[in-house]
Scaffold this active site. Structure first.
Site, PDB file in Angstrom:
ATOM      1  N   SER A  57       1.625  -9.654  -0.953  1.00 29.01           N
ATOM      2  CA  SER A  57       1.263  -8.244  -0.792  1.00 29.01           C
ATOM      3  C   SER A  57       1.485  -7.688   0.609  1.00 29.01           C
ATOM      4  O   SER A  57       1.714  -6.494   0.770  1.00 29.01           O
ATOM      5  CB  SER A  57      -0.193  -8.033  -1.198  1.00 29.01           C
ATOM      6  OG  SER A  57      -1.057  -8.827  -0.417  1.00 29.01           O
ATOM      7  N   GLU A  62      -9.584   6.293   2.974  1.00 26.96           N
ATOM      8  CA  GLU A  62     -10.405   5.221   3.523  1.00 26.96           C
ATOM      9  C   GLU A  62      -9.474   4.049   3.807  1.00 26.96           C
ATOM     10  O   GLU A  62      -8.376   3.979   3.256  1.00 26.96           O
ATOM     11  CB  GLU A  62     -11.478   4.786   2.502  1.00 26.96           C
ATOM     12  CG  GLU A  62     -11.018   3.732   1.471  1.00 26.96           C
ATOM     13  CD  GLU A  62      -9.920   4.195   0.535  1.00 26.96           C
ATOM     14  OE1 GLU A  62      -9.765   5.424   0.356  1.00 26.96           O
ATOM     15  OE2 GLU A  62      -9.197   3.341  -0.016  1.00 26.96           O
ATOM     16  N   LYS A  77       0.812  -1.224   0.000  1.00 24.86           N
ATOM     17  CA  LYS A  77       0.000   0.000   0.000  1.00 24.86           C
ATOM     18  C   LYS A  77       0.845   1.273   0.000  1.00 24.86           C
ATOM     19  O   LYS A  77       0.448   2.292  -0.549  1.00 24.86           O
ATOM     20  CB  LYS A  77      -0.936   0.009   1.206  1.00 24.86           C
ATOM     21  CG  LYS A  77      -1.976  -1.108   1.195  1.00 24.86           C
ATOM     22  CD  LYS A  77      -3.115  -0.804   0.250  1.00 24.86           C
ATOM     23  CE  LYS A  77      -4.161  -1.905   0.243  1.00 24.86           C
ATOM     24  NZ  LYS A  77      -5.163  -1.709  -0.812  1.00 24.86           N
TER      25      LYS A  77
HETATM   26  C1  LIG Z   1      -1.733  -7.034   2.501  1.00 21.46           C
HETATM   27  C2  LIG Z   1      -2.873  -6.630   1.636  1.00 21.46           C
HETATM   28  N1  LIG Z   1      -3.056  -7.244   0.464  1.00 21.46           N
HETATM   29  C3  LIG Z   1      -4.082  -6.931  -0.340  1.00 21.46           C
HETATM   30  C4  LIG Z   1      -5.005  -5.969   0.001  1.00 21.46           C
HETATM   31  C5  LIG Z   1      -6.153  -5.706  -0.911  1.00 21.46           C
HETATM   32  O1  LIG Z   1      -6.057  -4.520  -1.607  1.00 21.46           O
HETATM   33  P1  LIG Z   1      -5.712  -4.500  -3.144  1.00 21.46           P
HETATM   34  O2  LIG Z   1      -6.617  -5.463  -3.820  1.00 21.46           O
HETATM   35  O3  LIG Z   1      -5.958  -3.088  -3.538  1.00 21.46           O
HETATM   36  O4  LIG Z   1      -4.300  -4.867  -3.308  1.00 21.46           O
HETATM   37  C6  LIG Z   1      -4.842  -5.286   1.216  1.00 21.46           C
HETATM   38  C7  LIG Z   1      -5.807  -4.247   1.612  1.00 21.46           C
HETATM   39  O5  LIG Z   1      -5.850  -3.725   2.661  1.00 21.46           O
HETATM   40  C8  LIG Z   1      -3.755  -5.630   2.047  1.00 21.46           C
HETATM   41  O6  LIG Z   1      -3.569  -5.018   3.223  1.00 21.46           O
END
Ligand SMILES: Cc1ncc(COP(=O)(O)O)c(C=O)c1O
Lengths: 392, 257
Positions: A376, A110, A88
């Protein structure tokens, strides 16, 4: 060619369906963001912060035990090692520099899991900007540590008490707050959602993920392109970042893991492409979960970051044209995959990310395939949920 | 002639438009509320089509939307209720709603139904001018529906002119930076904005909405425009009413006093 057009559409999806009150802000962004982002001053500051503050490049790590277990060559793109613990922050660093260049003094955002809220509060502290984060009341309960992190960083956390009290409602509240206070305020959206130009802008800031994957693949495998890239999709920012430089390389399979919740047909799911139809949510035309009458359905996922009834318009397009494969990973399977990764590789993933790990069990691939999973985020914020679940 | 044009041709001052949410407070209150608004002497009726995620609305209207949805209101249901309403209601009637439920109903089917039952105009807060021109203008015109645009204190003079060019009926002046029901009263800064727009001599009449609640704010707004729109304050009045017709007429009498 997969790319956004003049009016902000990816195929049938995208656009800017916003109240007139937000028109000046959105127009200001639309007119300026690309030239600002392309400028050397922006790039110098952005690249420096990505390196020294975020800790980029993040490693492309060969996960040997996971590879052995699943019978493929699996690499993990370690976005969990970013400062603040998830991808993020790539976006918030980009947007805060942009906001500064636009002369904004105040930031709103948000958040679902709280990762985007923390990443926003972090860059606001870094730049000395006033920060307010809207967060669903339910998410405030299930992501307590992140709420406290935001407060430590000096941000104000405002509970969203309407609807399902999760990410959708936090986004509504942030948009309302922007309407109420548009002058001098920039809204840092946390995913590839919202009115044009947000989806493309956020994707661009996250595209550093696939940019790095390409040269890291070259170093490790002697070729730029993996056979598959897997990422989880809430709004879709980490997936957009991991897919970005492969959109138009058809030999790279793109796999998007959505949150199946308690099961796609259980009535408690957030599997948008499986359950959704075209509609308008948060300013763009996309695929969303809704009733026949066009009321948005309240989603369910064990992971706050995937608990969203829509997806970014670029993902709706990738789905529509069959460019990406979408799988719906259920709560229980995601939790088990989180434990699997912890035990095999010594990495406790965010529960969002664990959905991408489980996708390995839902798709076909061959032993020689090189697979990149976008890791992620890390699981520190999810300890409460892991503990409550208890299956380890 | 469209009833909205007819109204503004014959009345240029203190035009009063009342917003309420369809199916609120009870599912079958839609028509009785309309009749009471007419009996109370208002000039335009704005029927809100409830939506789960009304991003331009504050807590009062969010709440009325939610209650209406829980009552079972939908576009389909609303059109059923509106069949034959023109036998009783002669005021111009405008539907106000977000795009998504309308999209699901089908844009053309929606316009056709509006014409059939006797709707005069539409206020679609999440339909910007460009999207209207690109996707919907022809359709609305084919079915004789006026599209009413919003402007706010932040809207540039250039854009106000463009909106004026593309508007039918009237322009909805949002009184401040705000969602509905967020602010009450009228400040000097707002008056400066009202005066600025008034001096532009637009071709369309203007109604001021958001933050109008009583005789005082209605009168002030009317000094700088052709009239005003009341929404949240009206919703609050009817929410717990035991005698809708009487309470509505009393309230409107007070506002017009
Ligand atoms: C570690 C992590 N992965 C994925 C997401 C999902 O968001 P996005 O689909 O925008 O990557 C989040 C959202 O808070 C997150 O914290």
């Amino acid at each position: 060619m997969i790319r956004v057009d003049e009016k902000g559409f990816y195929g049938k999806f995208g656009g800017a369906y916003i109240p007139e009150m937000l028109h000046p802000n959105i127009e200001e962004l639309r007119e300026n963001w690309e030239s600002i982002v392309a400028s050397p001053e922006f790039q110098n500051e952005f690249q420096l912060l990505l390196r020294d503050f975020v800790g980029r490049p993040t490693p492309l790590y060969f996960a040997s035990r996971l590879s052995e277990k699943h019978g493929a060559k699996i690499y993990l793109k370690r976005e969990d090692l970013c400062h603040t613990g998830a991808h993020k922050v790539n976006n918030t660093v980009g947007q805060i520099i942009l906001a500064k260049k636009l002369g904004k003094k105040r930031i709103i955002a948000e958040t679902g899991a709280g990762q985007h809220g923390v990443a926003t509060a972090t860059v606001c502290a870094l730049m000395g900007m006033d920060c307010t984060v809207y967060m669903g009341e339910l998410d405030i309960q299930r992501q307590r540590p992140n709420v406290e992190r935001m407060k430590i960083l000096g941000a104000k956390v405002v509970p969203a008490t309407s609807g399902s009290k999760t990410l959708k409602d936090a986004t509504n509240e942030a948009m309302r707050a922007w309407i109420n206070d548009p002058v001098g305020t920039h809204y840092i959206i946390g995913s590839v959602v919202g009115p044009h130009p947000y989806p493309e802008m956020v994707a661009r800031f996250q595209s550093v993920i696939s940019e790095e994957i390409k040269w890291q693949m070259m170093e490790k495998e002697g070729r730029e392109n993996p056979d598959l890239v897997i990422a989880c999709v809430g709004g879709g920012s980490n997936a957009a970042g991991a897919f970005y430089h492969f959109y138009n390389t058809p030999e790279v399979r793109l796999v998007a893991a959505e949150a199946g919740g308690l099961g796609v047909n259980s009535g408690k799911s957030a599997a948008t492409t499986a359950l959704g139809t075209p509609g308008i949510l948060h300013g763009s035309k996309t695929i969303l979960m809704q009733t026949e009458d066009g009321q948005v359905v309240e989603p369910h996922s064990i992971s706050a970051g995937l608990d969203y009834p829509g997806i970014g318009p670029v993902h709706a397009h990738l789905f529509d044209i069959g460019r990406a494969e979408f799988v719906a990973v259920e709560d229980e399977d995601a939790m088990k995959a989180g434990i699997e990764l912890s035990r095999l590789e010594g990495i406790i993933p965010a529960i969002e990310t664990a959905h991408a790990i489980h996708a390995l069990n839902m798709i076909e691939y061959s032993k020689n395939d090189v697979i990149v999973i976008n890791l992620s985020g890390r699981g520190d914020k999810d300890l409460d949920t892991y503990i409550k679940w208890g299956g380890y | 002639m469209n009833r909205i044009n007819y109204l503004f041709n014959t009345k240029k001052e203190r035009v009063l438009s009342i917003y309420f949410t369809a199916g609120f407070p009870k599912l079958e209150d839609t028509l009785p509320v309309m009749e009471a608004i007419q009996a109370g002497g208002a000039d335009i009726i704005e029927i809100g089509v409830p939506y789960s995620d009304p991003i331009a609305d504050g807590p009062t209207i969010q709440d009325s939307n939610l209650i209406a949805l829980e009552n079972g209101m939908s576009l389909k249901k609303l059109f059923e209720q509106l069949v034959g309403f023109r036998a009783k209601i002669h005021l111009p009637v405008v539907l106000m709603g977000y795009l998504n439920p309308i999209m699901q109903y089908g844009m053309e089917a929606f316009c056709k139904k509006c014409k059939e039952v006797g709707i005069d105009g539409l206020i679609l807060p999440d339909l910007p001018m460009q999207q209207y021109l690109d996707e919907f203008k022809e359709l609305f015109e084919e079915y004789g529906l006026f599209n009413i645009f919003l402007i706010s204190p932040q809207t540039s003079e250039k854009r106000i002119r463009e909106i004026d060019q593309n508007s039918n009926g009237f322009i909805y002046m949002v009184s401040s930076h705000s969602i509905t029901g967020a602010k009450t009263g009228i400040t000097e800064e707002q008056i400066a904005y009202f005066e600025r727009v008034e001096a532009m001599n637009l071709k369309n009449p203007r109604l001021i909405g958001f933050g109008i609640s009583d005789a005082e704010t209605f009168t002030t707004a009317s000094q700088y425009s052709n009239g005003a729109i009341i929404g949240s304050a009206f919703i609050k009045k009817i929410k717990d009413s035991q005698n809708l017709s009487q309470d509505i007429q009393d309230y409107l009498k007070g506002v017009k006093a």
